[in-house]
Design an enzyme around this catalytic site. Structure first.
Site, PDB file in Angstrom:
ATOM      1  N   THR A   1       0.876  -1.187   0.000  1.00 42.48           N
ATOM      2  CA  THR A   1       0.000   0.000   0.000  1.00 42.48           C
ATOM      3  C   THR A   1       0.909   1.233   0.000  1.00 42.48           C
ATOM      4  O   THR A   1       1.363   1.655  -1.059  1.00 42.48           O
ATOM      5  CB  THR A   1      -0.947   0.004   1.216  1.00 42.48           C
ATOM      6  OG1 THR A   1      -0.188  -0.147   2.411  1.00 42.48           O
ATOM      7  CG2 THR A   1      -1.943  -1.135   1.110  1.00 42.48           C
TER       8      THR A   1
ATOM      9  N   LYS B   1       3.550  -6.991   4.011  1.00 43.26           N
ATOM     10  CA  LYS B   1       3.287  -5.581   3.713  1.00 43.26           C
ATOM     11  C   LYS B   1       2.906  -4.894   5.011  1.00 43.26           C
ATOM     12  O   LYS B   1       2.382  -5.537   5.937  1.00 43.26           O
ATOM     13  CB  LYS B   1       2.194  -5.413   2.664  1.00 43.26           C
ATOM     14  CG  LYS B   1       0.791  -5.737   3.081  1.00 43.26           C
ATOM     15  CD  LYS B   1       0.072  -4.720   3.919  1.00 43.26           C
ATOM     16  CE  LYS B   1       0.230  -3.316   3.364  1.00 43.26           C
ATOM     17  NZ  LYS B   1      -0.383  -2.331   4.333  1.00 43.26           N
TER      18      LYS B   1
ATOM     19  N   THR C   1       0.437  -8.123  13.078  1.00 44.10           N
ATOM     20  CA  THR C   1       0.471  -6.672  12.892  1.00 44.10           C
ATOM     21  C   THR C   1       0.399  -6.229  11.447  1.00 44.10           C
ATOM     22  O   THR C   1       0.599  -5.060  11.177  1.00 44.10           O
ATOM     23  CB  THR C   1       1.772  -6.088  13.456  1.00 44.10           C
ATOM     24  OG1 THR C   1       2.862  -6.778  12.859  1.00 44.10           O
ATOM     25  CG2 THR C   1       1.844  -6.229  14.950  1.00 44.10           C
TER      26      THR C   1
ATOM     27  N   ASN D   1      -0.258  10.578   6.213  1.00 45.79           N
ATOM     28  CA  ASN D   1      -1.505  10.178   6.853  1.00 45.79           C
ATOM     29  C   ASN D   1      -2.546  11.282   6.920  1.00 45.79           C
ATOM     30  O   ASN D   1      -3.624  11.086   7.461  1.00 45.79           O
ATOM     31  CB  ASN D   1      -1.207   9.624   8.249  1.00 45.79           C
ATOM     32  CG  ASN D   1      -0.544   8.270   8.143  1.00 45.79           C
ATOM     33  OD1 ASN D   1      -1.125   7.334   7.627  1.00 45.79           O
ATOM     34  ND2 ASN D   1       0.710   8.197   8.585  1.00 45.79           N
TER      35      ASN D   1
END
Lengths: 383, 383
Positions: free
Chosen positions: A146, A168, A179, A378
């Site tokens: 991603t 990933k 995780t 983000n």
């Protein structure tokens, strides 16, 4: 390389059009056997994505024939329709591969809260099934990326048998069994119970000790598949060591590629009364935004380390705490130690050692600094 | 204004040279009586600064004659010498004011892990004692600022009596009894026990519900002093209401001035099984870096809210969760609700409402977004 390094596995990665970038976004990993044993650990987040709910069920009989993975959408918080979509994905792969849908695990990653474009995904699944190859590992590893800037692969070789994996994960890295999306394969001949034991031990010592941003995903899945194709049966200890080695390399690669990180920080807590205490302290430091900003600024601000230690329930006397940063004992007996200006934080790797002087246990948690790029990635993009 | 709005109090703020900027950095608040009652709450961080250890002892008999406060250094993690320095500071103030050192509280704020420049500080204490005035509140409020961009003051007026306060705090804002340096004064005639009850109730409902960055300070102190100078005795309920009102205004001012914040976010959790559950969920969302980055980017990324809710132990069914952002029901029954593009996040105030559908309790936690400026302030400067 990757999940096709072990014999008995084929993989593929294709462009299905789920990512607007046109990059690879659908992968299949196929276990051709002779065994189809599997073990898995999943997120402990109580808001779990549809593919996690589905795959939990698939793995419950310790058999997985194939895994379908997609980036470009997490299929989390998508309600009953999201679950139906995961089911249809498994059925499409099962039809194309001639196996039972109940033996096909599904993993998804991407934005939470949007339904997947099923026409594109199902076409991609068919195409991936048609292009499976024993050299397909690298493309599969690329298809699950991603915000990762590079794919993560690892191979550990035993005496006539192999463990290989792909992973990933670049944000939402926080420990809780698993995780991130990880598939590890081996051609060793194993008992399913040993596979389960090896995977739990490996994740506890690797992925569970990685904490990039304290945020726990809805989609975390780690799958371990065994084909038995090598014909070699390692001991349970050998298997566990190899699986742990493979997972450790992938876990370090995840931290090294965490969103916007400039520094990889290893937080080692020593002389703790118990391993639980050591972990609690290490995680508290790893989640302290102020300390992580300081490291980004190459500032050995050890006061922020002590402030984080002080919020825990671990056994310690504040007047005995020691902290070393990159080998310089900046805090001694809870007070001022060596001159903080002696600490050189220009290198990427940063070592923080906290001594609690309360026992003999220790633990290390890996994290990274909090940077402008983390905030940018983000805030500017929905992921 | 501030701590001198109530009768019986004088205050001062002076330049002692602790801050390289040359700004005000030492303050004294003096209670001239006739009463010298006091109550306090302190950080629950187990690594506590020397002035916290000292002031805990001072307040234990419910009497405080004066408070000395300094910015420019936290005097935390400074060992036995740091405690001696706090003691000397209290003695210098006591000498200048003609009171007992055991009735002088001390508060410090600034960088952890460095000894204070005592010559400068003690000279400043003398000068502050010489310039006390009943109009000194604003200067005292200014002298305790660190990365605050403005001083925080509040006044609540009763029928013939007054509550006034000042606060500082811009980073390391996380709840645990207290969360910052705060001095609140009143000229009401009170029983010490009522003072204690009023302060605990007020902090639980205000400062304990503020969580800027999840980081808990070593120096947090909230002091409430009562002079009785108005001659008016309010009921315990009236006192508690006024103190809570004053603390609420200060708490909101702290969030509004949190380091680098672009948005003030109120996270309201409703229909929880208990207030504890509501608080746990609200705090988990308030500490989710990914969600806080999304708000900075004006992105109503409700999936990150659900991912944060899912990490808690609160009672809820994931398939019944509702989330509204600024009035738009973006998540309904754990799945996709109204179109997220309907959410307008351009205003500073952001409202997040999470419905757990597990009971009738509710709670609100105030936080802010995670921005480039936060990273910059906490990486470029040692604080």
């Amino acid at each position: 390389m990757s999940v096709t390094a072990a014999r008995g596995f084929r993989a593929a990665g294709v462009v299905a059009g789920l990512k607007s970038s046109g990059a690879l976004d659908v992968a299949i990993v196929r276990n051709d056997g002779p065994d189809q044993y599997a073990a898995a650990v999943f997120t402990s987040n109580r808001v779990e994505a549809a593919p996690v709910t589905w795959s939990r069920q698939v793995v419950s009989d310790a058999r997985v024939d194939a895994v379908v993975l997609n980036s470009g959408g997490a299929n989390a918080c998508t309600g009953p329709q999201g679950f139906l979509d995961t089911h249809r994905t498994a059925e499409a792969a099962a039809d194309a591969l001639g196996v039972s849908a109940g033996d096909v695990a599904v993993c998804s990653t991407g934005l939470i809260g949007e339904l997947l474009p099923m026409d594109a995904l199902l076409t991609g699944v068919e195409r991936a099934a048609d292009t499976l190859s024993d050299e397909g590992g690298p493309r599969a590893a690329e298809a699950i990326m991603t915000t990762d800037t590079r794919s993560k692969q690892s191979v550990v070789t035993g005496d006539g048998w192999t463990v290989g994996g792909m992973a990933k994960g670049a944000g939402m890295l926080a420990p809780a069994l698993a995780t991130m999306l990880v598939v590890v394969t081996t051609d060793a001949v194993v008992d399913p119970a040993d596979l389960e034991t090896a995977l739990r031990a490996a994740t506890a010592a690797t992925f569970d000790r990685v904490d990039s941003d304290g945020c726990q995903s809805t989609n975390d899945t780690v799958l371990l598949l065994a084909s038995g194709a090598s014909g070699v049966r390692p001991s349970a200890a050998e298997l566990q060591q190899a699986v742990t080695g493979c997972c450790a390399e992938l876990a370090r690669a995840l931290v090294a590629d965490a969103e916007g990180a400039h520094h990889d920080i290893a937080i080692e807590v020593r002389t703790a009364a118990s391993e639980e205490d050591a972990l609690e302290v290490a995680r508290s430091v790893a989640r302290n935004n102020l300390f992580k900003c300081a490291v980004f600024g190459n500032d050995p601000n050890w006061g922020r380390v002590l402030a984080a230690v002080g919020t825990t329930t671990a056994a310690f006397d504040a007047a005995r705490l020691d902290v070393a940063i990159n080998g310089v004992q900046v805090c001694r007996a809870g007070g001022v130690g060596e001159d903080r200006s002696l600490v050189d934080l220009t290198a990427r790797d940063v070592s923080v050692v906290v001594d609690l002087h309360a026992g003999e246990a220790s633990a290390t948690v890996w994290t990274n600094d909090l940077t402008h790029e983390y905030v940018h990635e983000n805030s500017a993009y929905s992921t």
